[in-house]
Design an enzyme around this catalytic site. Structure first.
Site, PDB file in Angstrom:
ATOM      1  N   SER A  14      14.730  -9.323 -54.959  1.00 47.01           N
ATOM      2  CA  SER A  14      14.734  -8.567 -56.218  1.00 47.01           C
ATOM      3  C   SER A  14      15.955  -7.676 -56.396  1.00 47.01           C
ATOM      4  O   SER A  14      16.247  -7.256 -57.508  1.00 47.01           O
ATOM      5  CB  SER A  14      13.463  -7.704 -56.288  1.00 47.01           C
ATOM      6  OG  SER A  14      13.365  -6.879 -55.148  1.00 47.01           O
ATOM      7  N   ASN A  90      15.635 -12.330 -45.977  1.00 45.06           N
ATOM      8  CA  ASN A  90      16.616 -11.307 -46.346  1.00 45.06           C
ATOM      9  C   ASN A  90      16.017  -9.901 -46.399  1.00 45.06           C
ATOM     10  O   ASN A  90      16.740  -8.922 -46.228  1.00 45.06           O
ATOM     11  CB  ASN A  90      17.209 -11.682 -47.720  1.00 45.06           C
ATOM     12  CG  ASN A  90      17.928 -10.531 -48.367  1.00 45.06           C
ATOM     13  OD1 ASN A  90      19.070 -10.234 -48.048  1.00 45.06           O
ATOM     14  ND2 ASN A  90      17.243  -9.845 -49.297  1.00 45.06           N
ATOM     15  N   SER A 142      22.991  -8.633 -39.403  1.00 47.89           N
ATOM     16  CA  SER A 142      23.938  -7.560 -39.745  1.00 47.89           C
ATOM     17  C   SER A 142      24.975  -7.471 -38.633  1.00 47.89           C
ATOM     18  O   SER A 142      24.672  -7.750 -37.469  1.00 47.89           O
ATOM     19  CB  SER A 142      23.205  -6.223 -39.828  1.00 47.89           C
ATOM     20  OG  SER A 142      24.147  -5.167 -39.850  1.00 47.89           O
ATOM     21  N   TYR A 155      17.336  -0.491 -36.128  1.00 49.35           N
ATOM     22  CA  TYR A 155      17.915  -1.545 -36.983  1.00 49.35           C
ATOM     23  C   TYR A 155      18.720  -2.537 -36.141  1.00 49.35           C
ATOM     24  O   TYR A 155      18.597  -3.756 -36.311  1.00 49.35           O
ATOM     25  CB  TYR A 155      18.799  -0.855 -38.025  1.00 49.35           C
ATOM     26  CG  TYR A 155      19.397  -1.745 -39.085  1.00 49.35           C
ATOM     27  CD1 TYR A 155      18.630  -2.218 -40.145  1.00 49.35           C
ATOM     28  CD2 TYR A 155      20.753  -2.084 -39.050  1.00 49.35           C
ATOM     29  CE1 TYR A 155      19.188  -3.007 -41.139  1.00 49.35           C
ATOM     30  CE2 TYR A 155      21.322  -2.868 -40.034  1.00 49.35           C
ATOM     31  CZ  TYR A 155      20.534  -3.329 -41.079  1.00 49.35           C
ATOM     32  OH  TYR A 155      21.107  -4.115 -42.063  1.00 49.35           O
ATOM     33  N   ALA A 157      18.365  -3.179 -32.974  1.00 51.16           N
ATOM     34  CA  ALA A 157      17.447  -3.958 -32.119  1.00 51.16           C
ATOM     35  C   ALA A 157      16.777  -5.064 -32.932  1.00 51.16           C
ATOM     36  O   ALA A 157      16.647  -6.205 -32.468  1.00 51.16           O
ATOM     37  CB  ALA A 157      16.394  -3.034 -31.504  1.00 51.16           C
ATOM     38  N   LYS A 159      17.908  -6.500 -35.691  1.00 52.68           N
ATOM     39  CA  LYS A 159      18.880  -7.525 -36.087  1.00 52.68           C
ATOM     40  C   LYS A 159      19.342  -8.340 -34.868  1.00 52.68           C
ATOM     41  O   LYS A 159      19.543  -9.557 -34.981  1.00 52.68           O
ATOM     42  CB  LYS A 159      20.079  -6.879 -36.792  1.00 52.68           C
ATOM     43  CG  LYS A 159      19.733  -6.224 -38.135  1.00 52.68           C
ATOM     44  CD  LYS A 159      19.184  -7.221 -39.138  1.00 52.68           C
ATOM     45  CE  LYS A 159      19.087  -6.650 -40.548  1.00 52.68           C
ATOM     46  NZ  LYS A 159      18.493  -7.589 -41.511  1.00 52.68           N
TER      47      LYS A 159
HETATM   48  P1  NDP Z   1      18.473  -3.454 -50.643  1.00 54.50           P
HETATM   49  O1  NDP Z   1      17.889  -2.181 -50.139  1.00 54.50           O
HETATM   50  O2  NDP Z   1      19.448  -3.413 -51.762  1.00 54.50           O
HETATM   51  O3  NDP Z   1      17.274  -4.473 -51.042  1.00 54.50           O
HETATM   52  C1  NDP Z   1      16.231  -4.708 -50.148  1.00 54.50           C
HETATM   53  C2  NDP Z   1      15.321  -5.784 -50.672  1.00 54.50           C
HETATM   54  O4  NDP Z   1      14.310  -6.028 -49.695  1.00 54.50           O
HETATM   55  C3  NDP Z   1      14.605  -5.399 -51.954  1.00 54.50           C
HETATM   56  O5  NDP Z   1      14.477  -6.559 -52.749  1.00 54.50           O
HETATM   57  C4  NDP Z   1      13.245  -4.931 -51.457  1.00 54.50           C
HETATM   58  O6  NDP Z   1      12.191  -5.084 -52.405  1.00 54.50           O
HETATM   59  C5  NDP Z   1      13.031  -5.869 -50.297  1.00 54.50           C
HETATM   60  N1  NDP Z   1      12.088  -5.385 -49.285  1.00 54.50           N
HETATM   61  C6  NDP Z   1      12.182  -4.263 -48.532  1.00 54.50           C
HETATM   62  N2  NDP Z   1      11.144  -4.171 -47.697  1.00 54.50           N
HETATM   63  C7  NDP Z   1      10.356  -5.271 -47.930  1.00 54.50           C
HETATM   64  C8  NDP Z   1       9.139  -5.738 -47.392  1.00 54.50           C
HETATM   65  N3  NDP Z   1       8.470  -5.062 -46.436  1.00 54.50           N
HETATM   66  N4  NDP Z   1       8.616  -6.896 -47.868  1.00 54.50           N
HETATM   67  C9  NDP Z   1       9.255  -7.588 -48.837  1.00 54.50           C
HETATM   68  N5  NDP Z   1      10.424  -7.190 -49.387  1.00 54.50           N
HETATM   69  C10 NDP Z   1      10.962  -6.042 -48.939  1.00 54.50           C
HETATM   70  O7  NDP Z   1      19.118  -4.154 -49.349  1.00 54.50           O
HETATM   71  P2  NDP Z   1      20.426  -5.076 -49.204  1.00 54.50           P
HETATM   72  O8  NDP Z   1      20.485  -6.042 -50.298  1.00 54.50           O
HETATM   73  O9  NDP Z   1      21.571  -4.197 -48.930  1.00 54.50           O
HETATM   74  O10 NDP Z   1      20.082  -5.806 -47.826  1.00 54.50           O
HETATM   75  C11 NDP Z   1      19.494  -7.096 -47.780  1.00 54.50           C
HETATM   76  C12 NDP Z   1      19.527  -7.587 -46.342  1.00 54.50           C
HETATM   77  O11 NDP Z   1      20.891  -7.600 -45.882  1.00 54.50           O
HETATM   78  C13 NDP Z   1      18.748  -6.715 -45.362  1.00 54.50           C
HETATM   79  O12 NDP Z   1      18.141  -7.519 -44.384  1.00 54.50           O
HETATM   80  C14 NDP Z   1      19.841  -5.871 -44.732  1.00 54.50           C
HETATM   81  O13 NDP Z   1      19.476  -5.405 -43.458  1.00 54.50           O
HETATM   82  C15 NDP Z   1      20.987  -6.855 -44.681  1.00 54.50           C
HETATM   83  N6  NDP Z   1      22.288  -6.235 -44.580  1.00 54.50           N
HETATM   84  C16 NDP Z   1      22.769  -5.412 -45.556  1.00 54.50           C
HETATM   85  C17 NDP Z   1      24.026  -4.850 -45.432  1.00 54.50           C
HETATM   86  C18 NDP Z   1      24.616  -3.950 -46.455  1.00 54.50           C
HETATM   87  O14 NDP Z   1      25.708  -3.421 -46.179  1.00 54.50           O
HETATM   88  N7  NDP Z   1      24.009  -3.746 -47.612  1.00 54.50           N
HETATM   89  C19 NDP Z   1      24.853  -5.114 -44.253  1.00 54.50           C
HETATM   90  C20 NDP Z   1      24.248  -5.988 -43.289  1.00 54.50           C
HETATM   91  C21 NDP Z   1      23.022  -6.526 -43.463  1.00 54.50           C
HETATM   92  P3  NDP Z   1      11.828  -3.929 -53.508  1.00 54.50           P
HETATM   93  O15 NDP Z   1      12.892  -4.036 -54.579  1.00 54.50           O
HETATM   94  O16 NDP Z   1      10.489  -4.308 -54.016  1.00 54.50           O
HETATM   95  O17 NDP Z   1      11.872  -2.634 -52.783  1.00 54.50           O
END
Ligand code: NDP
Length: 248
Positions: A14, A90, A142, A155, A157, A159
């Site tokens: 989302s 993701n 990550s 985090y 651990a 990843k």
């Molecule tokens: P955001 O915080 O922008 O988005 C997180 C998304 O995950 C949202 O859609 C959220 O849904 C959803 N979400 C969170 N918890 C749950 C759950 N328990 N069940 C289902 N959905 C969930 O994160 P990013 O886009 O930045 O990150 C996405 C991925 O990339 C993550 O795994 C993150 O660790 C990884 N990542 C990000 C980096 C960065 O620099 N941004 C760097 C390295 C890795 P909702 O909208 O409903 O809250």
């Protein structure tokens, strides 16, 4: 790199990186199930954006850490679409703090969402993918899972755990033409990183040879490749999308 006829599930589709992945897979022709947990408006916006480009997406609310909710929701997706070909794990959260001060609940939340969440979803899709004798699983890791980071032991651990999970499942599923790979982003401009203090942001940029943050679309491009037919002989691997910050 057409995904016509394929059905994809993007957890946390989302917002941020997941949103970009969902749009990219839809652009390639897949029908996309967009998972979210708390923000229906954002999920609806992604469904609308996919429809606007002539594609099809639906949103599904469930917490990836909740095993029975994952099982029920993935069964519903398969009922709605008849199959499930691509899973992108993701969904992820951070609950940062130095280990000495880290609350047990913050350790548990991050491990439950980022690592157990992937386990739950992989387990639920494995049988249908094995029957189809085709599947693509991509785990979003990550750079922190490879480097570690002070203040992010939970985090890092979780990843790093995804690395072992990815490589093990890749070995288990390879003979059924199911590939399991990972993408490890560096610092990407999303809600997760937008609130970084200016001095932290400057320090991070100093550690990136390309001297800029990446975009969600940069990550989506790597996922698009891994789920495509071009990557059919690649499994158990990680693509690092980090501007040169870590070279694995
Ligand atoms: P955001 O915080 O922008 O988005 C997180 C998304 O995950 C949202 O859609 C959220 O849904 C959803 N979400 C969170 N918890 C749950 C759950 N328990 N069940 C289902 N959905 C969930 O994160 P990013 O886009 O930045 O990150 C996405 C991925 O990339 C993550 O795994 C993150 O660790 C990884 N990542 C990000 C980096 C960065 O620099 N941004 C760097 C390295 C890795 P909702 O909208 O409903 O809250």
């Amino acid at each position: 790199m057409s995904l016509d006829g394929k059905i994809a599930l993007v957890t946390g589709g989302s917002r941020g990186i997941g949103r970009a992945i969902a749009l990219r897979l839809a652009e390639m022709g897949a029908k996309v199930a967009i998972n979210y947990v708390s923000n229906p408006d954002a999920a609806q916006e992604v469904v609308g954006a996919i429809a606007a480009m002539g594609g099809e997406g639906r949103h599904y609310k469930f917490d990836v850490a909740d095993t029975s909710a994952v099982n029920d929701s993935i069964a519903k997706i398969i009922e709605d679409y008849g199959r499930l070909d691509i899973l992108v794990n993701n969904a992820g959260i951070t609950r940062d703090g130095l280990l000495m001060k880290m609350k047990e609940e913050n350790w548990d939340q991050v491990l439950d969402t980022n690592l157990k969440g992937a386990f739950n979803c992989i387990k639920a899709v494995t049988r249908p993918m094995m029957k189809q004798r085709w599947g693509r699983i991509v785990n979003i890791s990550s750079v922190i899972g490879f480097l570690g980071n002070a203040g992010q032991a939970n985090y890092a651990a979780a990843k790093a755990g995804l690395t072992g999970l990815t490589r093990s499942i890749a070995r288990e599923l390879a003979s059924r033409s199911i590939t399991v790979n990972g993408v490890a982003p560096g610092y990407i401009d999303t809600d997760m990183t937008r609130d970084l203090a200016e001095e932290v942001r400057a320090k991070v940029l100093g550690e990136i040879p390309m001297r800029s943050m990446g975009s969600a679309e940069d990550v989506a491009g790597a996922v698009a490749y891994l789920v495509s037919e071009d990557a059919r002989y690649i499994t158990g691997q990680f693509i690092h999308v980090n501007g040169g910050m870590f070279m694995g």
